[in-house]
Design an enzyme around this catalytic site. Structure first.
Site, PDB file in Angstrom:
ATOM      1  N   HIS A  37       0.823  -1.205   0.000  1.00 41.32           N
ATOM      2  CA  HIS A  37       0.000   0.000   0.000  1.00 41.32           C
ATOM      3  C   HIS A  37       0.861   1.260   0.000  1.00 41.32           C
ATOM      4  CE1 HIS A  37      -2.739  -3.099   1.680  1.00 41.32           C
ATOM      5  NE2 HIS A  37      -3.571  -2.515   0.832  1.00 41.32           N
ATOM      6  N   HIS A  44      -4.504  -6.198  -6.099  1.00 45.09           N
ATOM      7  CA  HIS A  44      -4.340  -7.336  -5.200  1.00 45.09           C
ATOM      8  C   HIS A  44      -5.694  -7.836  -4.691  1.00 45.09           C
ATOM      9  CE1 HIS A  44      -4.118  -3.711  -2.637  1.00 45.09           C
ATOM     10  NE2 HIS A  44      -4.685  -4.443  -1.705  1.00 45.09           N
ATOM     11  N   CYS A  79     -12.637  -6.068   6.920  1.00 50.91           N
ATOM     12  CA  CYS A  79     -12.098  -6.214   5.578  1.00 50.91           C
ATOM     13  C   CYS A  79     -10.628  -6.566   5.714  1.00 50.91           C
ATOM     14  CB  CYS A  79     -12.320  -4.971   4.726  1.00 50.91           C
ATOM     15  SG  CYS A  79     -12.088  -3.408   5.551  1.00 50.91           S
ATOM     16  N   HIS A  81      -7.248  -9.088   3.609  1.00 57.09           N
ATOM     17  CA  HIS A  81      -6.629  -9.737   2.467  1.00 57.09           C
ATOM     18  C   HIS A  81      -6.439 -11.226   2.731  1.00 57.09           C
ATOM     19  CE1 HIS A  81      -5.214  -5.542   2.732  1.00 57.09           C
ATOM     20  NE2 HIS A  81      -5.431  -5.544   1.423  1.00 57.09           N
ATOM     21  N   GLU A  99      -9.260  -9.073  14.733  1.00 53.59           N
ATOM     22  CA  GLU A  99      -9.609  -7.671  14.922  1.00 53.59           C
ATOM     23  C   GLU A  99     -10.662  -7.452  15.995  1.00 53.59           C
ATOM     24  OE1 GLU A  99     -10.625  -5.473  11.412  1.00 53.59           O
ATOM     25  OE2 GLU A  99      -8.972  -6.351  10.258  1.00 53.59           O
ATOM     26  N   TYR A 116     -12.423  -2.169  -6.916  1.00 55.69           N
ATOM     27  CA  TYR A 116     -12.380  -0.720  -6.741  1.00 55.69           C
ATOM     28  C   TYR A 116     -10.953  -0.221  -6.594  1.00 55.69           C
ATOM     29  CZ  TYR A 116     -11.170  -0.821  -1.805  1.00 55.69           C
ATOM     30  OH  TYR A 116     -10.490  -1.002  -0.622  1.00 55.69           O
ATOM     31  N   GLU A 125      -5.734   2.228  -2.484  1.00 57.66           N
ATOM     32  CA  GLU A 125      -6.248   0.863  -2.443  1.00 57.66           C
ATOM     33  C   GLU A 125      -6.601   0.507  -3.876  1.00 57.66           C
ATOM     34  OE1 GLU A 125      -6.092  -1.482  -0.549  1.00 57.66           O
ATOM     35  OE2 GLU A 125      -6.586  -1.020   1.512  1.00 57.66           O
ATOM     36  N   GLU A 127      -8.035  -2.984  -5.477  1.00 58.54           N
ATOM     37  CA  GLU A 127      -8.372  -4.350  -5.075  1.00 58.54           C
ATOM     38  C   GLU A 127      -9.479  -4.988  -5.899  1.00 58.54           C
ATOM     39  OE1 GLU A 127      -7.362  -3.873  -0.333  1.00 58.54           O
ATOM     40  OE2 GLU A 127      -9.453  -3.721  -0.951  1.00 58.54           O
ATOM     41  N   TRP A 173     -15.085   2.457  -0.084  1.00 54.65           N
ATOM     42  CA  TRP A 173     -15.584   1.151  -0.499  1.00 54.65           C
ATOM     43  C   TRP A 173     -16.869   0.809   0.241  1.00 54.65           C
ATOM     44  CZ3 TRP A 173     -11.013   1.626   2.287  1.00 54.65           C
ATOM     45  CH2 TRP A 173     -11.020   1.096   3.580  1.00 54.65           C
TER      46      TRP A 173
END
Length: 190
Positions: A37, A44, A79, A81, A99, A116, A125, A127, A173
């Site tokens: 990032h 990604h 959210c 990865h 989290e 997006y 971002e 992705e 997003w």
């Protein structure tokens, strides 16, 4: 860092690898998260999950101020990865546990082809980010390095807040995904 459980059930940390993609969405490699990032973020893999309690309220979170991307913004439940070879459901469960200290259930795809690109304070971002709806069990116990605050909102209140709180209050997003989820008739509106 990404949290994982060892054989004794203890949470451990290891370096998080991000799966890099070509324009067709095919994996072409992996890179450590801190290197991904920046102003020229490569395409990604990612995911977004909207998790609801038994009463149908959406758990929304405010990203911690120390986050590299979009700090301090309200957003969907979780959210992140998926790692190399990790499916989205496993990655969502891993991030929700790490989290928020929560278990995920009733997970289903909502916007499987969502893609997006967004920029904030010079960090981009970029992705392919399938979106999921589901439920959660437990009471949120956020990791303060990840989540600054959380709230449970019915969908209408969630959308009203997105509309009334302008600027950078909500992640870009989340604003777009919420509209697309509604347009697809996946949540009760009104």
């Amino acid at each position: 860092m990404v949290a994982r459980q060892d054989d004794n059930g203890r949470v451990t940390a290891s370096e998080e690898l991000i799966v890099l993609l070509d324009d067709e969405g095919t994996a072409i490699g992996a890179m450590p998260k801190p290197l991904v990032h920046h102003g020229e973020t490569p395409l990604h893999r990612a995911f977004s999950a909207y998790l609801f309690d038994e009463a149908g309220r959406l758990l929304v979170t405010r990203r911690a101020e120390g986050k590299q991307t979009f700090p301090g913004m309200w957003t969907n439940t979780v959210c992140g990865h998926p790692g190399p070879g990790e499916d989205d459901a496993t990655a969502i469960a891993r991030r929700a546990a790490f989290e928020l200290g929560l278990q995920v259930d009733r997970l289903r795809p909502a916007l499987p082809g969502y893609r997006y690109r967004a920029e904030f304070r010079g960090v981009v971002e970029n992705e392919i980010c399938p979106v999921y709806l589901g439920g959660f069990a437990g009471t949120p116990a956020p990791d303060p390095d990840e989540v600054g605050e959380w709230e449970l909102l019915d969908w209408a209140t969630f959308r009203e807040r997105q509309e009334s709180e302008g600027g950078d209050a909500w992640s870009p997003w989340c604003r777009e995904q919420a509209r697309l989820i509604e347009e697809a008739g996946l949540v009760p509106v009104g």
